[in-house]
Design an enzyme around this catalytic site. Structure first.
Site: not given
Ligand code: LLP
Length: 419
Positions: A342, A371
């Site tokens: 969201c 990463y």
């Protein structure tokens, strides 16, 4: 060179069609190629052949136990930045005397843990840290091996969030203070001055900044020698970049040649802390297209992986190529590839020209081995994804997908809230 290649229209990792792994483990998942991991480590390490060195793979890029175990078996040391990484490293079988410990904020318990384990060297980042290490080593009746991390004030010309060797960065100690630090360190009872360290940044795509840093450190070593302080280890940190899109970083052999050239005539043992260059292009993130959606001004491809699974695009505006696992029909599209979270920052790519894809298709987000998983989170209560390693024609789940139970297992409801 890596081992993610199309055969006909289907993407393989080594000899395994990625589609079959997705059918088995579901999506999203990180996928690592054993052959690529091994090849990248060996190329990097062998680039320094003839030089007394220890390559300490930088754990933070990818700390999966299987990945660590592989590098350990190839003769790597380990660069860590936390007690957690020390634990993972020891668990994967690294010998403590091949572990170097960097980081601006080492806690007392982490320092004790590393002292008790007997690591090779602490890369010290402040004078207060130096005194704390001395004090803790005293209590344990030990001498702590230290290097001072010097900030050479060199511009690595990379993203500001991953540049570390500028004066304005929080890392390391400036030259003048470092000299003071060495003077103090050489007089402390429980400190053994063994090295000097620098790490100027990450995803660096030219050799020049490394050499500038090295020249500056060499001058400092000479100055220290003049003061009777002998340095044994020179730790150059990590930082060598990779190709995500159209970057052309120096090949590890070129990088090594420049460093070795500059080190001629010195008798230092070189330590290197590569992360991304070893694992970055050895891994991908596989995700499935949930929906296609046409906005008024944009086309969206909604994937089941989001910013919590791969943070790099939104955090650094990083580019990761996106390829279909099975190439389909149709003209290319220009779209935002977004996740289910969201937030408008939840994207894997923006305004990207990609092959036409439809609901249900699998996508490979490339160059995600460094990463990627290590920076993932449970935001929006999304279980962290599975990790899979392929070797030749077989694969193994090296980390299970988290379950919903895993999300709450460490939480508890206090008695004052009742049943
Ligand atoms: N040594 C030290 C002390 C470091 O801080 C780092 C990375 C390395 C070695 C390994 O650097 P590499 O060879 O991987 O460039 N999350 C960012 C990268 C942060 C790098 C932090 N330090 C990204 O996703 O681009």
């Amino acid at each position: 060179m890596h081992h993610f290649n199309y055969r006909e229209n289907e993407l393989y990792c080594e000899d395994v069609p990625i589609r079959t792994i997705a059918e088995d483990v579901g999506t999203p998942f990180y996928l690592y190629s054993h052959a690529t991991l091994k090849r990248h480590f060996l190329i990097f390490n062998e680039a320094f052949d003839g030089v007394d060195r220890l390559v300490c793979y930088s754990a933070k890029a990818n700390t999966n136990q299987a990945v660590l175990k592989l590098f350990e078996s190839l003769g790597s040391g380990l660069d860590i930045v936390s007690g957690g990484e020390l634990y993972r490293g020891l668990k994967a079988g690294f010998s403590s005397d091949r572990i170097v410990y960097s980081g601006v904020g080492k806690r007392m318990d982490e320092i004790d843990y590393a002292l008790e384990a007997g690591i090779l060297m602490f890369n010290v980042e402040s004078l207060e840290e130096l005194h704390l290490i001395n004090e803790r080593a005293g209590l344990l009746d030990l001498k702590a091996p230290v290097a001072i991390r010097v900030n050479p004030d060199v511009d690595p010309k990379t993203h500001p969030y991953i540049s570390t060797g500028l004066e304005k960065n929080k890392f390391g100690i400036d030259r003048e203070t470092a000299i003071e630090g060495y003077k103090v360190a050489s007089r402390l009872d429980h400190i053994d001055v063994v090295g000097i360290d620098c790490h100027i940044g990450s995803q660096i795509t030219e050799a020049k900044p490394f050499i500038e840093a090295l020249e500056s450190i060499k001058r400092l070593i000479e100055e220290l020698r003049g003061m009777g302080i002998e340095i044994k280890y020179l730790d150059m940190g990590g930082g060598l970049g990779i190709t995500y899109d159209d970057e052309s970083p120096p090949h590890p052999r070129e990088y090594a040649r420049a460093i070795v050239e500059s080190l001629k005539g010195t008798h230092l043992k070189l330590i290197l802390e590569p992360g991304r260059v070893i694992v970055g292009n050895a891994g991908i993130l596989v995700t499935q297209v949930l929906f296609r959606k046409s906005g008024r001004v944009k086309e969206f491809v909604v994937a089941d992986a989001g910013m919590n699974d791969l943070m790099r695009p939104t955090l650094y505006k990083a580019f990761h190529a996106i390829e279909p696992v099975v190439r389909g029909e149709g003209d290319p599209i220009t779209a935002d590839v977004v996740g289910p979270i969201c937030e408008s920052g939840d994207f894997l790519a923006q305004d990207r020209k990609i092959r036409n894809v439809k609901k249900g298709d699998l996508l490979a987000v490339m160059s995600a081995g460094a990463y990627g998983f290590t920076m993932s989170s449970n935001y929006c209560s999304r279980p962290r994804v599975a990790e899979v390693m392929v070797k030749d024609d077989s694969y193994h789940v090296v980390r299970n997908r988290e379950s919903y139970q895993d999300l709450v297992v460490s939480e508890s409801i206090p008695p004052f809230l009742g049943d």
